[in-house]
Design a protein around this motif. Structure first.
Motif, PDB file in Angstrom:
ATOM      1  N   VAL A 177      -4.317   3.019   5.072  1.00 40.17           N
ATOM      2  CA  VAL A 177      -3.076   2.272   5.319  1.00 40.17           C
ATOM      3  C   VAL A 177      -2.464   1.931   3.964  1.00 40.17           C
ATOM      4  CG1 VAL A 177      -2.011   0.229   6.351  1.00 40.17           C
ATOM      5  CG2 VAL A 177      -4.022   1.271   7.436  1.00 40.17           C
ATOM      6  N   ALA A 208       1.035   3.755   1.765  1.00 40.96           N
ATOM      7  CA  ALA A 208       1.404   5.020   1.114  1.00 40.96           C
ATOM      8  C   ALA A 208       1.969   4.760  -0.277  1.00 40.96           C
ATOM      9  CB  ALA A 208       2.407   5.772   1.991  1.00 40.96           C
ATOM     10  N   GLY A 209       1.270   3.939  -1.047  1.00 42.63           N
ATOM     11  CA  GLY A 209       1.696   3.653  -2.417  1.00 42.63           C
ATOM     12  C   GLY A 209       0.940   4.543  -3.389  1.00 42.63           C
ATOM     13  N   ARG A 210       0.660   4.008  -4.580  1.00 47.72           N
ATOM     14  CA  ARG A 210       0.023   4.820  -5.613  1.00 47.72           C
ATOM     15  C   ARG A 210      -1.369   5.296  -5.201  1.00 47.72           C
ATOM     16  NH1 ARG A 210       1.016   0.534 -10.232  1.00 47.72           N
ATOM     17  NH2 ARG A 210       0.664  -0.740  -8.389  1.00 47.72           N
ATOM     18  N   TRP A 250       0.647   4.619  12.781  1.00 53.08           N
ATOM     19  CA  TRP A 250      -0.192   3.540  13.312  1.00 53.08           C
ATOM     20  C   TRP A 250      -0.961   3.938  14.566  1.00 53.08           C
ATOM     21  CZ3 TRP A 250      -1.240  -0.913  10.749  1.00 53.08           C
ATOM     22  CH2 TRP A 250      -0.475  -1.132   9.604  1.00 53.08           C
ATOM     23  N   ALA A 291      -5.032   0.295   1.488  1.00 57.73           N
ATOM     24  CA  ALA A 291      -4.546   0.478   0.116  1.00 57.73           C
ATOM     25  C   ALA A 291      -3.186  -0.192  -0.015  1.00 57.73           C
ATOM     26  CB  ALA A 291      -4.470   1.961  -0.230  1.00 57.73           C
ATOM     27  N   ASN A 342      -2.440  -7.210  -2.287  1.00 53.52           N
ATOM     28  CA  ASN A 342      -3.032  -8.435  -1.723  1.00 53.52           C
ATOM     29  C   ASN A 342      -2.024  -9.240  -0.914  1.00 53.52           C
ATOM     30  OD1 ASN A 342      -4.485  -7.362  -3.894  1.00 53.52           O
ATOM     31  ND2 ASN A 342      -5.574  -9.274  -4.228  1.00 53.52           N
ATOM     32  N   ASP A 368       0.313  -8.288   0.849  1.00 47.49           N
ATOM     33  CA  ASP A 368       0.665  -7.651   2.124  1.00 47.49           C
ATOM     34  C   ASP A 368      -0.507  -7.640   3.110  1.00 47.49           C
ATOM     35  OD1 ASP A 368       3.325  -7.027   1.372  1.00 47.49           O
ATOM     36  OD2 ASP A 368       2.567  -5.357   0.178  1.00 47.49           O
ATOM     37  N   GLU A 417      -0.102  -9.464   6.641  1.00 45.44           N
ATOM     38  CA  GLU A 417       0.748  -8.738   7.589  1.00 45.44           C
ATOM     39  C   GLU A 417       0.010  -7.516   8.147  1.00 45.44           C
ATOM     40  OE1 GLU A 417       4.533  -7.492   5.994  1.00 45.44           O
ATOM     41  OE2 GLU A 417       4.776  -6.083   7.651  1.00 45.44           O
ATOM     42  N   VAL A 418      -0.659  -6.793   7.259  1.00 51.39           N
ATOM     43  CA  VAL A 418      -1.350  -5.573   7.703  1.00 51.39           C
ATOM     44  C   VAL A 418      -2.509  -5.924   8.642  1.00 51.39           C
ATOM     45  CG1 VAL A 418      -2.769  -3.643   6.902  1.00 51.39           C
ATOM     46  CG2 VAL A 418      -0.649  -4.207   5.707  1.00 51.39           C
ATOM     47  N   ARG A 454      -1.516  -6.313  12.090  1.00 57.64           N
ATOM     48  CA  ARG A 454      -1.117  -5.108  12.843  1.00 57.64           C
ATOM     49  C   ARG A 454      -2.321  -4.255  13.262  1.00 57.64           C
ATOM     50  NH1 ARG A 454       3.989  -1.873  10.462  1.00 57.64           N
ATOM     51  NH2 ARG A 454       3.680  -0.821  12.451  1.00 57.64           N
ATOM     52  N   MET A 484      -7.366   4.598 -12.099  1.00 54.60           N
ATOM     53  CA  MET A 484      -5.990   4.195 -12.352  1.00 54.60           C
ATOM     54  C   MET A 484      -5.042   5.260 -11.791  1.00 54.60           C
ATOM     55  SD  MET A 484      -4.074   3.237 -15.898  1.00 54.60           S
ATOM     56  CE  MET A 484      -3.864   4.924 -16.411  1.00 54.60           C
ATOM     57  N   LYS A 539     -14.338  -7.094 -12.398  1.00 55.83           N
ATOM     58  CA  LYS A 539     -12.981  -6.520 -12.251  1.00 55.83           C
ATOM     59  C   LYS A 539     -11.931  -7.621 -12.320  1.00 55.83           C
ATOM     60  CE  LYS A 539     -10.603  -2.689 -11.540  1.00 55.83           C
ATOM     61  NZ  LYS A 539     -10.112  -1.975 -10.379  1.00 55.83           N
TER      62      LYS A 539
HETATM   63  N1  LIG Z   1      -2.855   1.607  -8.672  1.00 62.42           N
HETATM   64  C1  LIG Z   1      -4.051   1.479  -9.206  1.00 62.42           C
HETATM   65  O1  LIG Z   1      -4.296   2.042 -10.289  1.00 62.42           O
HETATM   66  C2  LIG Z   1      -5.133   0.684  -8.537  1.00 62.42           C
HETATM   67  C3  LIG Z   1      -6.440   0.789  -9.045  1.00 62.42           C
HETATM   68  C4  LIG Z   1      -7.456   0.098  -8.424  1.00 62.42           C
HETATM   69  C5  LIG Z   1      -7.181  -0.692  -7.328  1.00 62.42           C
HETATM   70  N2  LIG Z   1      -5.910  -0.800  -6.856  1.00 62.42           N
HETATM   71  C6  LIG Z   1      -5.689  -1.666  -5.689  1.00 62.42           C
HETATM   72  O2  LIG Z   1      -5.273  -0.901  -4.577  1.00 62.42           O
HETATM   73  C7  LIG Z   1      -4.317  -1.617  -3.807  1.00 62.42           C
HETATM   74  C8  LIG Z   1      -3.071  -0.773  -3.651  1.00 62.42           C
HETATM   75  O3  LIG Z   1      -2.547  -0.559  -4.933  1.00 62.42           O
HETATM   76  P1  LIG Z   1      -1.362   0.453  -5.218  1.00 62.42           P
HETATM   77  O4  LIG Z   1      -1.286   0.559  -6.690  1.00 62.42           O
HETATM   78  O5  LIG Z   1      -1.502   1.684  -4.407  1.00 62.42           O
HETATM   79  O6  LIG Z   1      -0.123  -0.412  -4.697  1.00 62.42           O
HETATM   80  P2  LIG Z   1       1.355   0.083  -4.393  1.00 62.42           P
HETATM   81  O7  LIG Z   1       1.662   1.314  -5.180  1.00 62.42           O
HETATM   82  O8  LIG Z   1       2.243  -1.074  -4.494  1.00 62.42           O
HETATM   83  O9  LIG Z   1       1.267   0.525  -2.873  1.00 62.42           O
HETATM   84  C9  LIG Z   1       1.080  -0.377  -1.821  1.00 62.42           C
HETATM   85  C10 LIG Z   1       1.648   0.278  -0.576  1.00 62.42           C
HETATM   86  O10 LIG Z   1       1.399  -0.594   0.534  1.00 62.42           O
HETATM   87  C11 LIG Z   1       2.485  -0.425   1.387  1.00 62.42           C
HETATM   88  N3  LIG Z   1       2.580  -1.516   2.356  1.00 62.42           N
HETATM   89  C12 LIG Z   1       2.915  -2.793   2.128  1.00 62.42           C
HETATM   90  N4  LIG Z   1       2.950  -3.480   3.296  1.00 62.42           N
HETATM   91  C13 LIG Z   1       2.633  -2.586   4.254  1.00 62.42           C
HETATM   92  C14 LIG Z   1       2.527  -2.675   5.669  1.00 62.42           C
HETATM   93  N5  LIG Z   1       2.739  -3.833   6.313  1.00 62.42           N
HETATM   94  N6  LIG Z   1       2.198  -1.572   6.363  1.00 62.42           N
HETATM   95  C15 LIG Z   1       2.003  -0.393   5.727  1.00 62.42           C
HETATM   96  N7  LIG Z   1       2.089  -0.231   4.394  1.00 62.42           N
HETATM   97  C16 LIG Z   1       2.411  -1.323   3.674  1.00 62.42           C
HETATM   98  C17 LIG Z   1       3.689  -0.388   0.470  1.00 62.42           C
HETATM   99  O11 LIG Z   1       4.763   0.130   1.178  1.00 62.42           O
HETATM  100  P3  LIG Z   1       6.270   0.166   0.559  1.00 62.42           P
HETATM  101  O12 LIG Z   1       6.247   1.288  -0.394  1.00 62.42           O
HETATM  102  O13 LIG Z   1       7.092   0.419   1.766  1.00 62.42           O
HETATM  103  O14 LIG Z   1       6.497  -1.166  -0.074  1.00 62.42           O
HETATM  104  C18 LIG Z   1       3.172   0.483  -0.645  1.00 62.42           C
HETATM  105  O15 LIG Z   1       3.462   1.843  -0.377  1.00 62.42           O
HETATM  106  C19 LIG Z   1      -4.033  -2.920  -4.551  1.00 62.42           C
HETATM  107  O16 LIG Z   1      -4.735  -3.979  -3.966  1.00 62.42           O
HETATM  108  C20 LIG Z   1      -4.576  -2.675  -5.945  1.00 62.42           C
HETATM  109  O17 LIG Z   1      -5.124  -3.856  -6.501  1.00 62.42           O
HETATM  110  C21 LIG Z   1      -4.873  -0.128  -7.428  1.00 62.42           C
END
Ligand SMILES: NC(=O)c1ccc[n+]([C@@H]2O[C@H](COP(=O)([O-])OP(=O)(O)OC[C@H]3O[C@@H](n4cnc5c(N)ncnc54)[C@H](OP(=O)(O)O)[C@@H]3O)[C@@H](O)[C@H]2O)c1
Length: 257
Positions: free
Chosen positions: A4, A6-8, A33, A47, A50, A52, A55-56, A59, A96, A146
């Motif tokens: 769940v 679709a971010g990074r 879903w 994924a 925090n 969000d 809300e997630v 659902r 990362m 961390k």
């Molecule tokens: N990026 C890293 O390098 C990294 C490394 C280690 C750990 N993490 C952890 O992994 C988690 C995700 O990080 P990320 O970097 O991938 O964050 P991100 O790029 O901001 O992606 C989060 C995604 O969650 C989606 N989202 C938010 N609310 C939602 C909902 N109600 N239903 C479905 N999707 C929803 C967002 O959608 P929208 O695009 O529509 O807003 C976004 O696509 C974080 O907790 C972070 O601490 C990240």
């Protein structure tokens, strides 16, 4: 595997899955879903950020709550307890992904704990993400490590105008001072007692594995803000943390007189 968000991280895992010929269902805000209508059993990786999570979680169909795998950094214990999810599977990703199109850069072993830990370790392994399952005590150490890495490097990168590898190369004393001070908060709140030399060395190794990364103070309630509040709650003095937060404008300057 279901993810769940679709971010990074979510899209990077999806790309790795496509490259490995594995099936991964990515759920975004609007699509996918219905995958959660399937019977309980397969892990559901969250994924999302925090902020969000509430809300997630709302659902998620009740029969899939036990499948949730929380991949968030930072202090999420209280939030999980509020949702009666304290016994959930959790993961700490040592990797990362800097943007949705950037490759996933592994920074060492990722750690999993909880009912689906072994299943997720296998899934991540198949995606070329090294991971290990550990017990709660060991996970708690990595959870603190961390949190402190993020909180300390966010602050030092801002205060010293430096990248994390530069801090590892040139500012080890400042890092050690801050980390040892903040570890006392973790000890008071979570009962984790890390060996300072081991803790700092692992942080330096992680920073060296992601050169060029410039951390910043963010996700305040889950990182530095949580540490400030927990230090107050447990009566732990954190003068360096406070001074750096004031210096970088994240806390107001104390009034004189
Ligand atoms: N990026 C890293 O390098 C990294 C490394 C280690 C750990 N993490 C952890 O992994 C988690 C995700 O990080 P990320 O970097 O991938 O964050 P991100 O790029 O901001 O992606 C989060 C995604 O969650 C989606 N989202 C938010 N609310 C939602 C909902 N109600 N239903 C479905 N999707 C929803 C967002 O959608 P929208 O695009 O529509 O807003 C976004 O696509 C974080 O907790 C972070 O601490 C990240």
């Amino acid at each position: 595997m279901i993810v769940v968000g679709a971010g990074r991280v979510g899209t990077a895992l999806q790309r790795q899955a496509q490259g490995s010929g594995l099936e991964l269902t990515l759920i975004d805000r609007h699509r996918g879903w219905e995958a959660l209508d399937a019977p309980q059993g397969d892990p559901v990786l969250l994924a999302v950020r925090n902020d969000d999570l509430t809300e997630v979680i709302g659902r998620i169909p009740s029969h899939r709550r036990s499948d949730l795998v929380f991949l968030q950094n930072g202090a999420i214990r209280e939030l999980l307890a509020e949702h009666a999810l304290a016994g959930s599977t959790r993961g700490l990703l040592y990797l990362m992904v800097s943007s949705r199109t950037a490759p996933l850069v592994s920074g060492g072993t990722s750690w999993l704990c909880g009912p689906h830990a072994l299943a997720v370790v296998r899934l991540l392994g198949a995606l070329s993400v090294p991971a290990e399952a550990v017990d709660w005590a060991r996970f708690s150490y990595y959870e603190l490590e961390k949190l402190l890495w993020l909180a300390a490097h966010g602050l030092l990168c801002e205060a010293l105008d430096a990248t994390v590898d530069r801090i590892a190369a040139a500012h080890v004393d400042a890092l050690t001072q801050l980390v040892v001070e903040l570890a006392a908060v973790g000890r008071a709140a979570w009962g984790v007692q890390p060996d300072p030399a081991f803790l700092v060395q692992r942080m330096l190794d992680y920073s060296a594995s992601i050169p060029g990364y410039r951390a910043s103070v963010k996700e305040w309630p889950w990182r530095n803000g949580w540490l400030v509040a927990a230090a107050q709650r447990y009566g732990v003095a954190t003068p360096h943390h406070t001074a750096l937060l004031v210096q970088t404008g994240h806390l107001p300057r104390p009034a004189i007189g």
